[in-house]
Write a protein that holds these residues in place. Structure first.
Motif, short mmCIF file in Angstrom:
data_model
loop_
_atom_site.label_atom_id
_atom_site.label_comp_id
_atom_site.label_asym_id
_atom_site.label_seq_id
_atom_site.Cartn_x
_atom_site.Cartn_y
_atom_site.Cartn_z
N UNK A 1 0.84 -1.19 0.00
CA UNK A 1 0.00 0.00 0.00
C UNK A 1 0.89 1.25 0.00
N UNK A 2 0.66 2.10 -0.98
CA UNK A 2 1.51 3.30 -1.10
C UNK A 2 0.97 4.43 -0.24
N UNK A 3 1.91 5.15 0.34
CA UNK A 3 1.53 6.31 1.16
C UNK A 3 1.06 7.43 0.25
N UNK A 4 0.02 8.13 0.71
CA UNK A 4 -0.45 9.28 -0.05
C UNK A 4 0.56 10.41 0.10
N UNK A 5 0.94 10.97 -1.03
CA UNK A 5 1.88 12.09 -0.97
C UNK A 5 1.12 13.36 -0.64
N UNK A 6 1.62 14.06 0.35
CA UNK A 6 0.99 15.30 0.79
C UNK A 6 1.22 16.38 -0.25
N UNK A 7 0.16 17.08 -0.63
CA UNK A 7 0.29 18.14 -1.62
C UNK A 7 1.04 19.33 -1.04
N UNK A 8 2.00 19.84 -1.80
CA UNK A 8 2.80 20.97 -1.35
C UNK A 8 1.96 22.24 -1.28
N UNK A 9 2.04 22.93 -0.16
CA UNK A 9 1.31 24.19 0.00
C UNK A 9 2.26 25.34 -0.33
N UNK A 10 1.92 26.05 -1.41
CA UNK A 10 2.73 27.18 -1.84
C UNK A 10 2.12 28.48 -1.29
N UNK A 11 2.96 29.29 -0.72
CA UNK A 11 2.51 30.52 -0.06
C UNK A 11 3.06 31.73 -0.82
N UNK A 12 2.24 32.76 -0.96
CA UNK A 12 2.65 33.98 -1.66
C UNK A 12 2.82 35.14 -0.67
N UNK A 13 3.92 35.87 -0.82
CA UNK A 13 4.12 37.14 -0.11
C UNK A 13 4.57 38.15 -1.15
N UNK A 14 4.22 39.41 -0.96
CA UNK A 14 4.77 40.43 -1.85
C UNK A 14 5.01 41.73 -1.10
N UNK A 15 5.78 42.59 -1.73
CA UNK A 15 6.08 43.87 -1.09
C UNK A 15 7.20 44.60 -1.80
N UNK A 16 7.59 45.74 -1.20
CA UNK A 16 8.69 46.55 -1.75
C UNK A 16 10.03 45.96 -1.33
N UNK A 17 10.12 45.50 -0.09
CA UNK A 17 11.36 44.96 0.50
C UNK A 17 12.51 45.94 0.28
#
Length: 371
Positions: A1-17
């Motif tokens: 039985x194969x383990x379910x691969x967890x979907x990668x959570x991509x996060x967005x940030x933006x700004x002037x920095x």
């Protein structure tokens, strides 16, 4: 039985920095903790000038600085000033993250209103006591001009020691300068926690690293190439004051520690490192090579060379990172455009104060209605 691969959570940030500081780094650290992969959008010079006023650093410098922060996985150059759902979808991001201060366009519109209305916005706590506006304010105090305080004027010449690090014209609840209070927890959060492995070649560098900038970043990148584990010694405020001059450092030791720890090339920081690199220090950290950049080396108080010991051991290596950026050059940029930056700071604070007052009024009205 194969383990379910967890979907990668991509996060967005933006700004002037602009003038990347530990407040930016802390916000990105918190954003990364909410997912697996952090994408950071950085605005162009033209967009920042239109909505906020002239940036201190160029867009190329700002792109490079954000790439140097340890929690950032990807940088998107020229990100739009108003964050849209299309932007999030284009880069596969589930949601956008920003600090709990308000960011607005030149027309007074919340730059995150579109993602907020669709539930794709998350907020993290802003780091109290530091902002680009505050840092610009600190440098404006170095111009030795008169600044307005309420209805009266005061001169930096009159009491420079009290005025440094405190922009008394600040009125905004978000950009007003407050004293930054570090904790061991904050330092642990910024540290990668890794110790040198047996056989690792340890590199040691030391300095002020004031207003952490692209010159520092380029130097640390080159220093890291000299070994496996990079330790940065941060000099105390009085030591920096001695060799840099009466107006320095602009950022205190605690602020400089976090700024350097946020750099992806740095493994460890020595807080309040001695100015002289002694035999005992080198033995304590098992240092294989000591590096220094192209800036002049000020002698110790007794006139001796602070790098005499590593030179004696043939472990001293001067580095040329190829960058000519210095903290003094940043200050010169601010002073050269002093009136523009003063105007930018005052406008930003006025706009934020109005938004904050409206927010407080709306909150109290909602409480009354609920009651």
């Amino acid at each position: 039985m194969t383990e379910e691969t967890k979907e990668e959570v991509r996060v967005w940030c933006d700004g002037c920095y602009d003038m990347v500081h530990f407040g930016h780094a802390n916000s990105l650290r918190q954003a990364k903790a909410l997912g697996d992969y952090l994408v950071v959008g950085v605005h162009t010079d033209a967009e920042i000038t239109k909505h906020k006023g002239p940036p201190v650093f160029t867009q190329e410098e700002r792109y490079k600085m954000v790439r140097g922060i340890k929690w950032v996985d990807e940088v998107v150059e020229g990100a739009p000033y108003v964050t849209t759902l299309e932007t999030l979808d284009k880069h596969g991001c589930a949601f956008c993250v920003h600090g709990d201060d308000i960011t607005m366009t030149a027309d007074g519109v919340d730059t995150y209103h579109l993602v907020k209305s669709c539930g794709r916005y998350k907020e993290v706590e802003r780091t109290a006591g530091v902002s680009t506006t505050d840092l610009v304010g600190r440098m404006l105090l170095m111009t030795r001009q008169h600044f307005r305080q309420g209805d009266s004027e005061y001169s930096v010449d009159r009491e420079p020691s009290k005025s440094m690090g405190q922009d008394r014209t600040a009125r905004s609840p978000w950009t007003g300068c407050s004293q930054f209070l570090p904790t061991t927890q904050k330092i642990i959060q910024f540290s990668d926690g890794k110790v040198p492995q047996p056989g690792d070649k340890i590199v040691y560098v030391a300095g002020a690293f004031d207003l952490f900038h692209v010159g520092h970043l380029d130097f640390l990148k080159e220093a890291k190439k000299e070994g496996d584990y990079l330790i940065v010694g941060l000099h105390t405020d009085p030591a920096v004051n001695r060799y840099k001059g009466s107006n320095y450092p602009i950022m205190n030791l605690h602020e400089r520690v976090l700024s350097v720890l946020a750099c992806k090339y740095v493994n460890e920081v020595v807080i309040g490192a001695p100015y002289e690199v002694t035999k005992e220090l080198m033995e304590h950290f098992n240092v294989s090579v000591v590096c220094h950049g192209q800036t002049p080396i000020m002698p110790c108080e007794n006139g001796s060379d602070p790098y005499a010991e590593p030179k004696l051991q043939n472990k001293f290596k001067p580095l040329n990172s190829g960058s000519d950026m210095t903290t003094e050059r940043i200050v010169e940029r601010i002073i050269l455009h002093r009136l523009e930056f003063e105007d930018r700071n005052l406008k930003k604070e006025k706009k934020e104060l109005a938004a904050y007052e409206a927010f407080v009024k709306s909150k109290s009205e909602n409480i009354e209605m609920a009651g």
